[in-house]
Design an enzyme around this catalytic site. Structure first.
Site, mmCIF file in Angstrom:
data_model
loop_
_atom_site.group_PDB
_atom_site.id
_atom_site.type_symbol
_atom_site.label_atom_id
_atom_site.label_comp_id
_atom_site.label_asym_id
_atom_site.label_seq_id
_atom_site.Cartn_x
_atom_site.Cartn_y
_atom_site.Cartn_z
ATOM 1 C CB SER A 124 -0.885 -0.001 1.258
ATOM 2 O OG SER A 124 -1.546 1.254 1.405
ATOM 3 C CE1 TYR A 149 -3.578 -0.268 5.277
ATOM 4 C CE2 TYR A 149 -4.054 -2.594 5.615
ATOM 5 C CZ TYR A 149 -3.803 -1.532 4.771
ATOM 6 O OH TYR A 149 -3.766 -1.738 3.421
ATOM 7 C CE LYS A 153 -1.519 -4.247 3.387
ATOM 8 N NZ LYS A 153 -1.769 -5.577 2.770
HETATM 9 C C1 WQD Z 1 -9.975 9.176 0.935
HETATM 10 C C2 WQD Z 1 -10.204 10.660 1.124
HETATM 11 C C3 WQD Z 1 -10.573 11.297 3.404
HETATM 12 C C4 WQD Z 1 -14.415 9.254 3.892
HETATM 13 C C5 WQD Z 1 -7.227 4.358 3.177
HETATM 14 C C6 WQD Z 1 -6.078 3.561 3.744
HETATM 15 C C7 WQD Z 1 -5.285 2.982 2.610
HETATM 16 C C8 WQD Z 1 -6.200 2.160 1.746
HETATM 17 C C9 WQD Z 1 -7.309 3.034 1.188
HETATM 18 C C10 WQD Z 1 -6.286 -0.149 2.420
HETATM 19 C C11 WQD Z 1 -9.489 11.223 2.348
HETATM 20 C C12 WQD Z 1 -11.813 11.578 2.552
HETATM 21 C C13 WQD Z 1 -13.223 9.733 3.376
HETATM 22 C C14 WQD Z 1 -15.465 10.166 4.166
HETATM 23 C C15 WQD Z 1 -14.095 11.972 3.393
HETATM 24 N N1 WQD Z 1 -6.770 1.101 2.479
HETATM 25 N N2 WQD Z 1 -13.070 11.064 3.128
HETATM 26 N N3 WQD Z 1 -15.264 11.496 3.899
HETATM 27 O O1 WQD Z 1 -7.641 7.309 3.873
HETATM 28 O O2 WQD Z 1 -6.780 7.730 1.493
HETATM 29 O O3 WQD Z 1 -6.716 5.421 2.432
HETATM 30 O O4 WQD Z 1 -8.015 3.555 2.336
HETATM 31 O O5 WQD Z 1 -5.309 -0.536 1.820
HETATM 32 O O6 WQD Z 1 -4.270 2.171 3.149
HETATM 33 O O7 WQD Z 1 -5.253 4.458 4.463
HETATM 34 O O8 WQD Z 1 -8.890 6.429 1.838
HETATM 35 O O9 WQD Z 1 -11.257 6.441 1.208
HETATM 36 O O10 WQD Z 1 -10.659 6.572 3.680
HETATM 37 O O11 WQD Z 1 -10.253 8.541 2.197
HETATM 38 O O12 WQD Z 1 -13.935 13.194 3.175
HETATM 39 O O13 WQD Z 1 -16.577 9.790 4.643
HETATM 40 O O14 WQD Z 1 -11.593 10.882 1.335
HETATM 41 O O15 WQD Z 1 -10.373 12.358 4.321
HETATM 42 O O16 WQD Z 1 -9.057 12.532 2.039
HETATM 43 P P1 WQD Z 1 -7.469 6.844 2.469
HETATM 44 P P2 WQD Z 1 -10.340 6.940 2.268
#
Ligand code: WQD
Length: 335
Positions: A124, A149, A153
Site C-alpha cells: 500500500s 495497519y 504493510k
Molecule cells: C480518501 C479521502 C478522506 C471518507 C485508506 C487507507 C489505505 C487504503 C485506502 C487499504 C481522504 C476523505 C473519506 C469520508 C471523506 N486502504 N473522506 N469522507 O484514507 O486515502 O486510504 O483507504 O489498503 O491504506 O489508508 O482512503 O477512502 O478513507 O479517504 O472526506 O466519509 O476521502 O479524508 O481525504 P485513504 P479513504
C-alpha cells in the site's frame, strides 16, 4: 498454470481472480470469509463461467497451510489475505499484527518448505506516509506508519526483503493507491462491513439514501480546492496489474528477487473532484457537508507510475468517472 489467491473472495482479490481466469490461469482461492461472503464465489463463476477451486480456512492455522502446499503445486501466489481497516487497527493493534503478519509468515514458510516460488504481495502507498514530493516514486522514503495497519504493510515488506535475500524466493510488492469501483458486470464489488470508512462506498451509500449526508473531512488542506487529494484507481485496472506482475516472475523477467511497483493512475483527485465526477457519472446530486479534518489523514498522494508503465508494461485505462459509475451500478445491486 495454477495460481493461489489468498483472500480471493475479497474486494481486490475477487476482481483479480476474474482477470486471472480471463487470462487462462487455473485459480485456487483460500479465504476464511472473515471479511467476504461465499456468494462472491458464485458471482466470480457467473462472470467467467469457471468455478475457482475454493478452500475455506484461516491462514493462521499453520498445519492447514502446510497441508495445502503439500497437496497443491502452484506456479504463483497472490497474497491479499489481511485485515485492512485503518481505524480498527488503531483500536485493535494486536489483531492486526497477529493476523496480517502471522498469515504472511505461515504462507512464506510453507512456500519455502514445498519449494514454491513467485509471490505477489498486496502492499500500500500508506508506507510513504505524507510523501515530500509528488508524484510519488518507488524510491520515495518510507515513513513511520500512521497506523498499525500501515505498519503491518511496512513490516511485511521488510520480511519479504530479508526472506528473498536469504532464500530462492522471488517477490513483487504492489503498492496500491486508492482502489475504487466495481466490476462492470455489477456482480462483484466492494462489500464494506458496517459504516464505510472509505470515501467511495460512503458516497454511493449516501446517493442510495442509506446515509443522509456525506461528511467531507476538511477543506483547509493546502490543495487547490482545500480538500485532500488521492490517486483513485479502478479495481479492474489494479487487478490486471497483478497478472502482469505474476507473469514477470513466472517468466523470470524480474531484475531483483524483490521488486516494488506503485500501482495508481498517476492522477490526483480531490474529494470535491470525486463528488463532482460522481454527480456527472450518475446524474445524481450528492448531499454533503464540510466538517473538520479526520485525524491521521494526509494531504496528498498520487503515484508516479513510470516504473510500472515501463517495467511491467502496465498502465491504468479506466477513468475516475468509469470507476464511480461502476461503483454506483454495484451499489444499486445491493439489497
Ligand atoms: C480518501 C479521502 C478522506 C471518507 C485508506 C487507507 C489505505 C487504503 C485506502 C487499504 C481522504 C476523505 C473519506 C469520508 C471523506 N486502504 N473522506 N469522507 O484514507 O486515502 O486510504 O483507504 O489498503 O491504506 O489508508 O482512503 O477512502 O478513507 O479517504 O472526506 O466519509 O476521502 O479524508 O481525504 P485513504 P479513504
Amino acid at each position: 498454470m495454477k495460481v493461489l489467491v489468498t483472500g480471493g473472495l475479497g474486494f481486490i482479490g475477487s476482481h483479480t481472480v476474474v482477470e486471472l481466469q480471463n487470462d487462462g490461469f487455473k485459480v485456487v482461492i483460500i479465504d476464511n470469509l472473515s471479511n467476504s461472503k461465499i456468494e462472491v464465489l458464485e458471482q466470480i463463476t457467473s462472470i467467467t463461467g469457471i468455478k475457482p477451486q475454493f478452500e475455506e480456512f484461516n491462514l493462521l492455522d499453520k498445519p492447514k497451510v502446510e497441508a495445502f502446499f503439500n497437496s497443491n503445486k502452484v506456479d504463483g501466489i497472490i497474497h491479499f489475505a489481511a485485515s485492512k481497516a485503518v481505524g480498527e487497527s488503531v483500536e485493535r493493534p494486536l489483531l492486526y499484527y497477529n493476523n496480517n503478519l502471522g498469515s504472511l509468515l505461515n504462507v512464506l514458510e510453507a512456500m519455502l518448505v514445498s519449494k514454491q516460488d513467485n509471490f505477489i504481495f498486496s502492499s500500500s502507498c500508506t508506507v510513504y506516509g505524507q510523501a515530500d514530493v509528488m508524484p510519488i516514486t518507488e524510491n520515495a522514503p518510507i515513513k513511520p506508519a500512521e497506523s498499525p495497519y500501515g505498519n503491518t504493510k511496512k513490516i511485511a515488506e521488510d520480511i519479504l526483503n530479508d526472506t528473498t535475500n536469504a532464500h530462492s524466493l522471488n517477490a513483487i510488492a504492489l503498492r496500491y493507491f486508492n482502489p475504487i469501483g466495481a466490476h462492470p458486470s455489477a456482480k462483484i464489488g466492494e462489500l464494506p462491513i458496517g459504516v464505510p470508512q472509505n470515501l467511495i462506498p460512503y458516497v454511493t451509500q449516501t446517493a442510495a439514501g442509506i446515509h443522509e449526508q456525506l461528511s467531507v473531512f476538511g477543506d483547509d488542506y493546502p490543495t487547490p480546492d482545500g480538500t485532500a487529494i488521492r490517486d483513485y484507481i479502478h479495481v479492474v485496472d489494479l487487478a490486471k496489474a497483478h497478472i502482469v506482475a505474476l507473469k514477470r516472475l513466472i517468466e523470470n523477467k524480474n531484475k531483483t528477487a524483490l521488486e516494488f511497483f506503485n500501482i495508481g493512475t498517476g492522477k490526483g483527485s480531490s474529494v470535491l473532484d470525486v463528488i463532482y465526477a460522481f454527480e456527472k457519472a450518475t446524474n445524481k446530486k450528492l448531499n454533503y457537508k464540510i466538517v473538520p479534518r479526520r485525524a491521521g489523514d494526509i494531504t496528498e498522494a498520487y503515484a508516479d507510475t513510470t516504473l510500472a508503465n515501463t517495467e511491467l508494461g502496465w498502465k491504468s485505462e479506466k477513468s475516475l468517472e468509469d470507476a464511480l459509475g461502476d461503483a454506483w451500478r454495484w451499489q444499486l445491486q445491493q439489497k
